[in-house]
Each structure stands twice: as structure tokens, then as C-alpha cells.
Motif scaffolding. Structure first.
Motif, mmCIF file in Angstrom:
data_model
loop_
_atom_site.group_PDB
_atom_site.id
_atom_site.type_symbol
_atom_site.label_atom_id
_atom_site.label_comp_id
_atom_site.label_asym_id
_atom_site.label_seq_id
_atom_site.Cartn_x
_atom_site.Cartn_y
_atom_site.Cartn_z
ATOM 1 N N GLN A 85 0.622 -1.401 -0.122
ATOM 2 C CA GLN A 85 -0.080 -0.159 -0.211
ATOM 3 C C GLN A 85 0.254 1.133 0.114
ATOM 4 O OE1 GLN A 85 -2.121 -0.844 3.916
ATOM 5 N NE2 GLN A 85 -4.236 -1.105 2.954
ATOM 6 N N LEU A 86 1.949 1.636 1.076
ATOM 7 C CA LEU A 86 2.776 2.077 0.125
ATOM 8 C C LEU A 86 3.281 2.254 -0.268
ATOM 9 C CD1 LEU A 86 4.575 1.573 4.278
ATOM 10 C CD2 LEU A 86 2.656 2.683 4.027
ATOM 11 N N LEU A 87 3.886 2.066 -1.137
ATOM 12 C CA LEU A 87 4.438 1.647 -2.308
ATOM 13 C C LEU A 87 3.491 2.245 -3.782
ATOM 14 C CD1 LEU A 87 7.059 1.344 -3.859
ATOM 15 C CD2 LEU A 87 6.400 -1.169 -4.136
ATOM 16 N N ASP A 88 2.064 1.317 -2.932
ATOM 17 C CA ASP A 88 0.868 1.623 -4.034
ATOM 18 C C ASP A 88 1.249 3.480 -4.183
ATOM 19 O OD1 ASP A 88 0.649 -0.490 -5.052
ATOM 20 O OD2 ASP A 88 -1.292 -1.124 -3.911
ATOM 21 N N GLU A 89 0.759 4.571 -2.807
ATOM 22 C CA GLU A 89 0.491 5.372 -2.226
ATOM 23 C C GLU A 89 1.928 6.180 -3.212
ATOM 24 O OE1 GLU A 89 -1.698 6.819 -1.283
ATOM 25 O OE2 GLU A 89 -0.725 9.088 -1.283
ATOM 26 N N LEU A 90 3.113 5.643 -2.808
ATOM 27 C CA LEU A 90 4.574 6.161 -3.798
ATOM 28 C C LEU A 90 3.942 7.224 -4.714
ATOM 29 C CD1 LEU A 90 7.221 7.511 -3.242
ATOM 30 C CD2 LEU A 90 8.089 5.978 -3.451
ATOM 31 N N ILE A 91 3.984 5.298 -5.455
ATOM 32 C CA ILE A 91 3.057 5.709 -6.773
ATOM 33 C C ILE A 91 2.304 6.936 -7.821
ATOM 34 C CG2 ILE A 91 2.944 4.040 -8.900
ATOM 35 C CD1 ILE A 91 4.462 2.126 -7.969
ATOM 36 N N ARG A 92 1.540 6.443 -6.603
ATOM 37 C CA ARG A 92 0.125 7.672 -6.878
ATOM 38 C C ARG A 92 0.471 8.512 -6.798
ATOM 39 N NH1 ARG A 92 -3.392 10.596 -5.158
ATOM 40 N NH2 ARG A 92 -2.094 10.300 -2.663
ATOM 41 N N ARG A 93 1.363 9.150 -5.886
ATOM 42 C CA ARG A 93 1.591 10.430 -6.420
ATOM 43 C C ARG A 93 3.246 10.777 -7.259
ATOM 44 N NH1 ARG A 93 2.720 11.255 0.516
ATOM 45 N NH2 ARG A 93 0.254 11.168 1.488
ATOM 46 N N LEU A 94 3.731 10.115 -7.166
ATOM 47 C CA LEU A 94 4.709 10.252 -8.038
ATOM 48 C C LEU A 94 3.955 9.953 -9.893
ATOM 49 C CD1 LEU A 94 7.376 7.444 -8.055
ATOM 50 C CD2 LEU A 94 7.729 9.976 -7.975
ATOM 51 N N GLU A 95 2.238 9.441 -10.029
ATOM 52 C CA GLU A 95 1.504 10.074 -11.474
ATOM 53 C C GLU A 95 1.281 11.243 -11.137
ATOM 54 O OE1 GLU A 95 -0.524 6.200 -10.971
ATOM 55 O OE2 GLU A 95 1.636 5.412 -12.699
ATOM 56 N N ALA A 96 1.031 12.008 -10.033
ATOM 57 C CA ALA A 96 0.072 12.990 -9.619
ATOM 58 C C ALA A 96 1.286 14.427 -9.968
ATOM 59 C CB ALA A 96 -0.648 12.976 -8.397
ATOM 60 N N GLY A 97 2.769 13.853 -10.342
ATOM 61 C CA GLY A 97 3.713 14.539 -10.264
ATOM 62 C C GLY A 97 4.205 15.528 -8.790
ATOM 63 N N GLN A 98 4.014 15.278 -7.973
ATOM 64 C CA GLN A 98 3.822 15.227 -6.494
ATOM 65 C C GLN A 98 5.131 16.083 -6.396
ATOM 66 O OE1 GLN A 98 3.311 14.302 -2.668
ATOM 67 N NE2 GLN A 98 1.272 14.282 -2.958
ATOM 68 N N PRO A 99 5.478 16.715 -6.025
ATOM 69 C CA PRO A 99 6.946 17.703 -5.830
ATOM 70 C C PRO A 99 8.133 16.409 -4.929
ATOM 71 C CG PRO A 99 5.734 19.243 -6.485
ATOM 72 C CD PRO A 99 4.232 18.426 -6.174
ATOM 73 N N ALA A 100 7.760 16.225 -4.228
ATOM 74 C CA ALA A 100 8.465 15.586 -2.543
ATOM 75 C C ALA A 100 8.553 13.950 -3.183
ATOM 76 C CB ALA A 100 7.763 15.860 -1.436
ATOM 77 N N ALA A 101 7.528 13.690 -4.309
ATOM 78 C CA ALA A 101 8.188 12.436 -3.972
ATOM 79 C C ALA A 101 8.527 11.900 -5.598
ATOM 80 C CB ALA A 101 6.448 11.809 -4.838
ATOM 81 N N LEU A 102 8.648 13.185 -6.287
ATOM 82 C CA LEU A 102 9.516 13.312 -7.376
ATOM 83 C C LEU A 102 10.765 13.319 -7.106
ATOM 84 C CD1 LEU A 102 7.279 15.433 -10.050
ATOM 85 C CD2 LEU A 102 8.155 12.953 -9.995
ATOM 86 N N GLU A 103 11.222 14.441 -6.249
ATOM 87 C CA GLU A 103 12.587 14.810 -5.156
ATOM 88 C C GLU A 103 13.112 13.177 -4.658
ATOM 89 O OE1 GLU A 103 13.930 17.706 -2.610
ATOM 90 O OE2 GLU A 103 13.149 18.457 -3.867
ATOM 91 N N ALA A 104 12.212 12.472 -3.952
ATOM 92 C CA ALA A 104 12.342 11.528 -3.283
ATOM 93 C C ALA A 104 13.347 10.366 -3.777
ATOM 94 C CB ALA A 104 11.778 11.071 -2.246
ATOM 95 N N THR A 105 12.216 10.591 -5.080
ATOM 96 C CA THR A 105 12.863 8.981 -6.249
ATOM 97 C C THR A 105 14.397 9.713 -6.597
ATOM 98 O OG1 THR A 105 10.700 8.416 -5.631
ATOM 99 C CG2 THR A 105 11.449 7.403 -7.889
ATOM 100 N N ALA A 106 14.177 10.681 -7.454
ATOM 101 C CA ALA A 106 15.111 11.086 -8.104
ATOM 102 C C ALA A 106 16.578 11.400 -7.629
ATOM 103 C CB ALA A 106 15.035 12.361 -8.868
ATOM 104 N N ASP A 107 16.492 11.561 -6.232
ATOM 105 C CA ASP A 107 17.584 11.179 -4.976
ATOM 106 C C ASP A 107 18.323 9.848 -5.010
ATOM 107 O OD1 ASP A 107 18.819 13.995 -4.219
ATOM 108 O OD2 ASP A 107 18.385 12.439 -2.505
ATOM 109 N N ALA A 108 16.817 8.539 -4.603
ATOM 110 C CA ALA A 108 17.707 7.704 -4.753
ATOM 111 C C ALA A 108 18.028 6.659 -5.977
ATOM 112 C CB ALA A 108 16.249 6.721 -4.366
ATOM 113 N N GLY A 109 17.146 7.696 -7.633
ATOM 114 C CA GLY A 109 17.863 7.232 -8.245
ATOM 115 C C GLY A 109 19.366 7.685 -8.574
ATOM 116 N N HIS A 110 19.698 8.944 -7.586
ATOM 117 C CA HIS A 110 20.492 9.948 -7.590
ATOM 118 C C HIS A 110 22.071 8.899 -7.099
ATOM 119 C CE1 HIS A 110 24.145 12.521 -7.681
ATOM 120 N NE2 HIS A 110 23.688 12.124 -6.597
#
Lengths: 402, 402
Positions: free
Chosen positions: B291-316
């Protein structure tokens, strides 16, 4: 290098090529075998072995001396060994701040080694290659003086060498790009049909360590101005899938660290490379590289705080990077080579402390930190050894070409 | 597992064991072969093949169906294949926050997969092992319902597993130490003579990827709460010299970074592990992990800045660590697995950017970043597959034990 042999059909030539390598390998592994013993070990008939041994003797690869020490009935056969007067391997290393050459016989024993110090970063590549060619020429002259001929030239380089072509794709510390090393060398010195074998210096150094009786599983770290790693697993060098592995010097140990000529930040070389240590230790970067290292060691032996701190710090960063390597590959041994071999007494402690702290398996599978027996001469010796190994692996090509 | 066969002398048994594996390998590699074709491929006589095939059929490993599709003269032989009703491999994964099981047939095809989410850090090891044993029991019941028997149990674990003994030496995210996994499992569920094969989850996941037709040279990254790597070189898994390799999650990417349960600082897991990303993205750590991962992906798909930044940072940070891996091993492909498979669209860009910036060979030997086709189910599937592969590698032991 491979010339055709019109008398024998293709199938026969392939078989003879394989069998000749088998026979020579047996003689190299156990000097003193008789022809009959070689036949037993290889599973070939005595007639085949005799014929191949004659060919290998005519080609100058094998020598016989007295009767083989053997018990049991029957005539004692002559003891066979690799010929000390056989073809020699020539190795040349183009370091960042030195040129080194090495001449080894078929057994890999050095017959001569030379080092000439000079900063290869301050001259254009063509001028450095001119000097490297001069060193090769001097080494060939030395072989002639010894009454032996060269069998191949290994070239150790401080950069990424393409496995198939021998092209140096990039050497960041020299600023070199895309140099066809065999062509560059052949254009400067007449090598005839001698094979030229370029490779990464850290890989050649690791091989020299292995051939000198090193352990079976280890990472050999070549510490010079650059830092390279040679990975040996189960007695075999792993150069990376395409030949570009072992770039330990560009491990990211401090993301906010100093810039590197490679374009990235915080590379291990910038924190633990020879120049970084000298600079932090306050040794003025003037004079020949070996003098600078001598001066650093003098200061370390005198217990000078700046020198001790700089070297301990390098050991710390080296440990951070090597902990990553051990966490990834689970290698039980680290061998410190190049300038690090001389700095081992001061580097090994802080390095081992980081391994204990960061390696997940450290408490139940400890990592040894050894000092290379060869040090700075390893890469040129490994390159020379590679030229000799190529002959042992395919003696027919050598005999044909000769 | 290996039982003696008193009728045949030792030498004959060894030969039959070897030949049975050879025959079964040929049938597994090319389903539909006739006995005569198996003889041609293996170099064994038709009589030997017929006798071994009969033994393998009696043992339930091989099935025949209709005549083999064959051209040329002579009677068409029956088409042989691995028996779909043959022994099944059972895989169980003890994740940090879930349990998963998988049942595969001899060809590695999944017949069933189950996941049960629960934070395995909040209970004592014994309780988690009780539940794992329950999951194995349920999986055995499912096999019985399908009318097949189990041939072995693979156990995927989020930690360092000793190759020879199957002991879990340490699983930092669970806080587990020195657990004899085969003994712990056998004490809880009656497995009779079934072999139990414990291993690191990242390694099993990499194997599942390979068996599902993945590339030949790659690093498979399992991204869950912990991060592990499985190294596949030339189609073979490299687990480290003593089996403790692949600990990518504890690469030092930021020396001043947060503390890790392993005792070190700035480990990749703390910066790019699933919980680190969720926390930075502001997803409340309540509810089931999926559910947590689903929620993160929902936020990423909605373009939420905190989610995008956190995931991009992990990718970095993932890119920083993987650049080290590629610099060391020169692997041409990275496969993102586990939760990272779902996050691939947001991770891959920043990750690839770091690889381009930090990998020395990136400009002339680019690195691909692929998404695992299997994702989170890979480890249990790999564990089940390993149980099946063990039978294929030594069918005589299985037939004897049966």
C-alpha cells in the motif's frame, strides 16, 4: 603471427597446435620431465610427444639436460625444461610519471629491469611514445647482448584498453584518448612479426603477483598517481566484461570531494593517490617521483605528524573503497602494490580498520591486507610475462613464425 | 539426499549419475527430442540413452508424448520433455516486510505464487520462522492438491548466507545472526529427505531473471527495504568467493550520511532503500508495504514534487553506487528489480545520468538500465527454480531418494 603450414591439412595443424601447447604446458608446470613422463601426463603417444618435443627444441622453446631423475625400469630419458635461451618477453610500462621496461625468460624470471622517471603529463603523447619506443629498442638491444631473441612485447598503460584492438580508449591522468597502441609502437620501432599486447597496468600488476606465487583470490591495488585494481578470482584475472574493469581510482568515496580530471567529484585517486598524499604531507612536488616517495617515507619514519596523518587518511579512504569491493565480491585478500607496497606499514592499519567497520562479513570472514612482493615493478613484469604466456599458450604460432 | 545403490559398483554409479544429468540436460534444453536425437547430442549409445530415459521416466522427471517431429528415414521416436507432473520446486522468501512463496514445475514455470505482508522486524526470529514454516506447509498442500510432489525447498533471505552450511550469518535489517536455516525449517515442518537450499535473496532474484531469458552479463539490483545485487557474468551467478558477495546496500555513498543498522554510516540503503524514499516523499509509514509503494507511485504519477524529488534522489545515489560497480566489473547492463522495477520510470533517468558522469568507459561502452520483468516476485521464484535446477543437475540423487 600465425603462418600457414602448407604440408599439413587444416585438421592436422589444429590438432598439432593443441598438442604442442599441451606438451609445453606439461614441461613448464613440472621442469625435468622425460618424454615418456610427458606422454603419461598428456595422454599422447610417445611418438607424438617425441616429434613435438623435437619441433619445440628446434624452435628454441625447450631444452634437454642430462637424464631425467626417474626410478623404475628402462632407460632414463633426458630431462626437459623450458629453454633459458628461448624467446624472452619484453614488457614496457608507460606510467603517469615514469617509463619502465622488463625482460623475462620463458619461465617468467626477470633478466633485466629498467625505470626512467619523467612526468609523462607535461609532454604530448607522441613524444612520450617516442621515449617508450626508445625504451623498447634498448630492451631489444639488451636481449641481443644476452644472445636471446624477443618473443613479444607487452605494454602496460594507465588507462582503459580495448580488449580486441589494443586501443587505449582513455587514460585520464595522461589526458590521452583513442590511441592505437600497437600501431603507434610499430610506427616507431621495427618489431617485425612480434606480437604487441597492450593492457591496463593494474591488470598486468595483478598477473605478475599471481605468477610470482600470490594467493588465488584477491584484489591487487596498484597505487601510483592513479589507482587501479586487478581482480583475481580462482587464479584467473577478471578484466571486466569488455576489458574495462578495475577502475578503483574513480570510486566515489566523497561526493563533496575534490574534482577529478575524469570529470567527476570525490574520486578515490583525488584523496588517496600518490600526489594527494604527498601534497597533504607537505612534501614539495619537485624532483623525481621516487625522490618524493623517499622523502615521504623519511618523514613517516621520523614520525612527522603531517606525513602520518596524510598517509593514514589515504588508508582510510582506500579502506572505504575497498570495503565496497569486498562487500560486492567477497574477496578474502587485498594486496597493496605499486607505491602502496612501500607505504604498507602506514596504510594497512587505517585501511584494515575501515574494512572491519564496513565489510558486512568482516566478523566471520576477515579480510587480509598483504603487501606486494613486487611493488612498482609489477606492471612491466606482468606485461613481459603476458608476452611469454602467449607463446606458451600457442607455441606452434611462434615456431611457425620463427 | 544421495543414497547408495548397492547393485552397481562405485565407478558405474558415478558414470550413470553423470550420464543421467547429461541426458536430462539435453531434454531440458530442447524439448521434443527423440531418444535417438538425445543419443546424437550427448554422444552416448542409444541403448544407454534408452535405459536412462526409462529410469528418468520412472522417477517422474521425463514424459513422452507422440512421435518426435523428425525428417529422414526410420521410425519416428517419441518426443521427450521434462514432465509437467514431475517434482516441483518450492521457494520461500523471508523478506524484511513480507513472506513470499512460489511453486514452479521442472521447466521453471510458476504454478502458484503467494505473498503475505507483515513487518518481520517487529517479531522475534522464531515467530517469523514459524510463519515461514506455515507458508511452506501451505505450499506443500497446494502441490498435493495439484497432484505433484515437491523436489526441494529454496529459501531466499535478506542477508549473508554461508555457502556450505546454509547458515544465515547476518541479516542487518532483521537483526538476525547465525541461524541454521535448514535446521530451523526442518524443526518446524516435516520435510523428510527434501533438500533445503538457503541463499541470499538478491542472488536468487538475479537467477530468476537469468532463467526468464535475461541478458548474459548484468547486475540485478533488488530494491526493497534493503538493497542487494546479484552479479551475473557470462550467464553464471557470481556469489563472491565465500558466498557473501552482492552487498550493494552497504556501499559507502555518503561518508557523512545517516547511520545504518550495520554500524557504518552513509550506506546506500539509508539513502535509496524503500523506507528512505517513502520517508523523504512524505508517505506515512503506516499500512501494508505494498500500500505504501502504491501510494508513492500514485504521488509520482500525480507529479507531486516531494515524491518526485525523493525518487530522483534515490536514483542519484543508486547511480553513484552502480557507477562504482560498473567501474570495477565493466558490466554492460543494470537490471532494476524488486520495488525498483515499479519505480523504474522515475529512477532510471537520474541513475543513468550518474552512470554517464562517473563510469570511465561510459562514452564508448554505454550501460543499459533495464527493468526486471519479474519485480518483487523474483527472489521466491529464483529460490524455487534453484530447487528444480538442483534436481536437473543430479537427477540420480532424486531418483534414488524417491
Amino acid at each position: 603471427m600465425t603462418s600457414s603450414h602448407p604440408a599439413a591439412p587444416a585438421g592436422q595443424r589444429t590438432v598439432r597446435r593443441h598438442n604442442a601447447a599441451l606438451v609445453l604446458r606439461a614441461i613448464a608446470d613440472t621442469p625435468g620431465l622425460s618424454r615418456a613422463e610427458v606422454a603419461t601426463r598428456t595422454g599422447l603417444t610417445k611418438a607424438t610427444v617425441s616429434s613435438l618435443v623435437e619441433r619445440l627444441m628446434n624452435g628454441g622453446l625447450v631444452a634437454e639436460a642430462g637424464p631425467a631423475p626417474r626410478n623404475g625400469p628402462g632407460r632414463r630419458g633426458a630431462a626437459l625444461s623450458l629453454s633459458p635461451a628461448g624467446p624472452h618477453g619484453l614488457g614496457v610500462e608507460i606510467g603517469v610519471d615514469y617509463l619502465a621496461t622488463c625482460l623475462v625468460d620463458l619461465t617468467g624470471t626477470p633478466r633485466g629491469q629498467w625505470v626512467s622517471e619523467a612526468d609523462n603529463r607535461t609532454e604530448p603523447a607522441a613524444a612520450v611514445l617516442d621515449r617508450a619506443a626508445g625504451a623498447v629498442r634498448a630492451c631489444l638491444a639488451e636481449a641481443a647482448r644476452l644472445g636471446v631473441r624477443a618473443g613479444g612485447v607487452g605494454v602496460a598503460l594507465p588507462g582503459l584498453v580495448e580488449a580486441g584492438t589494443g586501443t587505449l580508449r582513455v587514460a585520464p591522468n595522461l589526458g590521452w584518448h583513442d590511441i592505437d597502441i600497437p600501431a603507434a609502437l610499430r610506427a616507431r620501432v621495427d618489431l617485425g612479426t612480434l606480437p604487441v599486447l597492450p593492457g591496463n597496468e593494474a591488470n598486468f600488476a595483478a598477473l605478475a603477483e599471481l605468477w610470482a606465487g600470490g594467493p588465488h583470490d584477491y584484489v591487487h591495488v596498484s597505487g601510483e598517481i592513479g589507482i587501479g585494481a586487478g581482480i583475481v578470482i580462482d587464479g584467473t584475472l577478471f578484466e571486466g566484461v569488455r576489458g574495462f574493469g578495475g577502475e578503483l581510482g574513480h570510486f566515489a568515496v566523497d561526493p563533496g570531494g575534490p574534482e577529478c580530471p575524469c570529470g567527476a567529484r570525490g574520486c578515490l585517486e583525488r584523496l588517496a593517490g600518490q600526489e594527494a598524499v604527498l601534497r597533504r604531507a607537505g612534501v614539495p612536488l619537485e624532483g623525481r617521483p621516487s625522490q618524493l616517495l623517499d622523502e615521504l617515507i623519511r618523514r613517516l619514519e621520523a614520525g612527522q605528524p603531517a606525513a602520518l596523518e596524510a598517509t593514514a587518511d589515504a588508508g582510510h579512504w582506500l579502506g572505504v573503497a575497498l570495503a565496497d569491493v569486498v562487500n560486492l565480491l567477497d574477496v578474502p585478500t587485498v594486496v597493496l602494490g605499486g607505491a602502496y607496497a612501500r607505504l604498507h606499514p602506514w596504510l594497512a592499519g587505517p585501511l584494515a580498520e575501515r574494512l572491519r567497520a564496513r565489510v558486512m562479513s568482516a566478523s566471520f570472514a576477515p579480510v587480509r591486507v598483504l603487501r606486494s612482493a613486487l611493488g612498482g615493478e609489477a606492471a612491466a613484469r606482468g606485461a613481459a610475462g603476458a608476452a611469454v604466456r602467449a607463446i606458451l599458450a600457442d607455441p606452434e604460432s611462434f615456431v611457425d613464425a620463427g
